[in-house]
Write a protein that holds these residues in place. Sequence first.
Motif, PDB file in Angstrom:
ATOM      1  N   VAL A   1       0.825  -1.210   0.000  1.00 39.48           N
ATOM      2  CA  VAL A   1       0.000   0.000   0.000  1.00 39.48           C
ATOM      3  C   VAL A   1       0.864   1.266   0.000  1.00 39.48           C
TER       4      VAL A   1
ATOM      5  N   VAL B   1      -1.379   2.210   6.601  1.00 38.17           N
ATOM      6  CA  VAL B   1      -0.779   3.391   5.969  1.00 38.17           C
ATOM      7  C   VAL B   1       0.123   4.052   6.990  1.00 38.17           C
TER       8      VAL B   1
ATOM      9  N   ALA C   1      -4.185   3.334  -0.269  1.00 37.05           N
ATOM     10  CA  ALA C   1      -3.700   4.174   0.825  1.00 37.05           C
ATOM     11  C   ALA C   1      -4.733   5.231   1.198  1.00 37.05           C
ATOM     12  N   VAL C   2      -5.359   5.831   0.180  1.00 31.62           N
ATOM     13  CA  VAL C   2      -6.348   6.872   0.469  1.00 31.62           C
ATOM     14  C   VAL C   2      -7.535   6.287   1.219  1.00 31.62           C
TER      15      VAL C   2
ATOM     16  N   LEU D   1      -7.719   3.483   3.042  1.00 33.07           N
ATOM     17  CA  LEU D   1      -7.379   3.055   4.400  1.00 33.07           C
ATOM     18  C   LEU D   1      -7.204   4.253   5.333  1.00 33.07           C
ATOM     19  N   ALA D   2      -6.506   5.288   4.853  1.00 29.28           N
ATOM     20  CA  ALA D   2      -6.307   6.464   5.704  1.00 29.28           C
ATOM     21  C   ALA D   2      -7.648   7.137   5.977  1.00 29.28           C
ATOM     22  N   PHE D   3      -8.534   7.135   4.957  1.00 33.93           N
ATOM     23  CA  PHE D   3      -9.835   7.768   5.147  1.00 33.93           C
ATOM     24  C   PHE D   3     -10.633   7.020   6.217  1.00 33.93           C
ATOM     25  N   ILE D   4     -10.660   5.698   6.108  1.00 32.94           N
ATOM     26  CA  ILE D   4     -11.460   4.911   7.062  1.00 32.94           C
ATOM     27  C   ILE D   4     -10.890   5.014   8.486  1.00 32.94           C
ATOM     28  N   PHE D   5      -9.580   4.806   8.613  1.00 29.69           N
ATOM     29  CA  PHE D   5      -9.047   4.634   9.967  1.00 29.69           C
ATOM     30  C   PHE D   5      -8.510   5.913  10.600  1.00 29.69           C
TER      31      PHE D   5
END
Lengths: 291, 309
Positions: free
Chosen positions: A91, A153, B29-30, B32-36
């Motif tokens: 990722v 991330v 990446a976007v 996952l970062a958005f969700i978590f």
Amino acid sequence: MQPTTTAERSFQIFNQILMVFLALVCLVPLLHVLALSLSSSASVMSNQVTFWPIGLNFNSYEKALENPTFLPALGLSAKRTILSLAVSLLVNCLAAYVLSKGGGRDGIAGYKGFVGFFIVAMLFNGGMIPTYLLVTKIGLYNSIWALILPSAVNVFYLILIMNFFKALPKELEEAAFMDGANHWQVFARMFLPLSLPVLATVGLFMVVNDWNEWFMGSIYMKGDNVPLSTLLKSIISVPIVDASNASEVAKLNNRSIRAAQVLIGALPILLIYPVLQRFFTQGIVIGAVKE
Amino acid sequence: MNTATTIKKKEKIVRRKDNWQLYLMLSPAVVLAFIFVYIPFGGIVMAFQDYKPYLGISGSKWVGWEQFKFMFEYPDSVQVFWNTLRISLLKLFFGTVSTLTFALLINEVRKKFLRSAVQTFVFLPHFLSWVVLGGIFLEILDPTNGLVNEALKVIGFDPIFFLGDNNWFVITVVASDVWKEFGYGSIVFLAALAGINPALYEAAQLDGAGRWKQTLHITLPSIVPTIAVVLTLSISQVLNVGFDQIFNLYNPLVYGKGDIIDTFVYRMGLVDGNYSFSTAVGLFKSVVSLFLILGAYRIAYKVAGYKIF
């Protein structure tokens, strides 16, 4: 710059002794616990053991591994560490590839917005409670993915990889594009193989972090279904009632077994440490910033 | 570069045809970062509510600044702020001094073998988790059987309950943190020391400056920017005192001086179920940290041109 005067020579000698002393200070606690774990319980109970095992045996390790929750926890830790390494590396590398192209002709529209998006994600988080509620609400509770996805991330690593990608010669990818390669091919066949040093560095740091991480295991996993680090945490935190009865009640001698458990928990780190050492100068830029 | 981009902007950027795939590559990446990270931001409203799990965020009662008012009046939460600050500043001071001193001293060691051997051992504790180290420290600091107290007995002192006495707990936390990090932390300074121009030392030697004078007039001034960056970045982290460490070493006996914001938030929220109150405390910490981080990055950039992106 050879020491010439007596004063300088005595400084050198004093300094060398001090350095050896500091190295010992860092090592002695580990050696003591190692000695405890290998000693007979009688010698441990009578406080004879310092840095050398007395009555050498491996009973404590056998007992530690006999504990029915220990091996599954070890397995979960291993699985989690490997899966997390794969997911997180992929990722972050993909994102680093895209961001390394900037916002111009080779890159994407909205580049600056994405950079801001990731910087905010690096500097802030919603806090312990909201994140916990979210993870349980989306059905990740007691799933191995709860230990992997929330921290997948890592913007620090992303930046490190991105900077490495940026430094790769532009001509290479241009030639590949001319030959009809697409982004996925350039990424997988050119960028990744050329970036092995940085990938090794980041990968090793990820392995250390994931193996050591215990908190997510304690809040997102149920009962005995926890990684080893979390299990160890519950093993070592035997409540201390007060100063006087602490020792008699709590440790009717599993000191030796506990020592063994702690060392098994540290073993993978100790094993990869020699490899790790070769890489940390590269990783330090990130490490220094991170904590 | 700057002029080139402005010209391009005027012209309208023509991108490669398959650049839409880049969005595909960026999306994991976007997402996952958005969700978590980003969705939990929304949970911050809980700090202004009286959140009840069975009512959810939409159904819980809005109470405005009540939680924050309570936070400043409740003795325990006021106490943890002071505890956090005390432990943090002690760590900052002793950590920086020990790390810097160690870097300067190991840098003077001329025997290559000794140098790398010492470094191998002093870097090691950094990579061990606080769970493992907690286990080790609980063992060696034990009031009756621990190695340290056995040694104290031998030289005629009374045993000390390091992890059960409030003052000793603070000392133990600071000392064990210094122990864990002084080696690894020195790498930044060693890198800076390696970058000093050797010609400076040669010139100083010709002028008759001894090693001490060289350290004072060449070495230290040369690494001032590094020291400044390390210091400012640590100050920005002043409220992150090390949840892992405290959580693995503390016990109810030392809540008085050992309980910090993060451990307090954990106990209030996840153990006692006061979601709203604990979110409010966490939010207060984040907001203070935000200003500290922004300020620190600005200073680090001004002093040493330090930039993250």
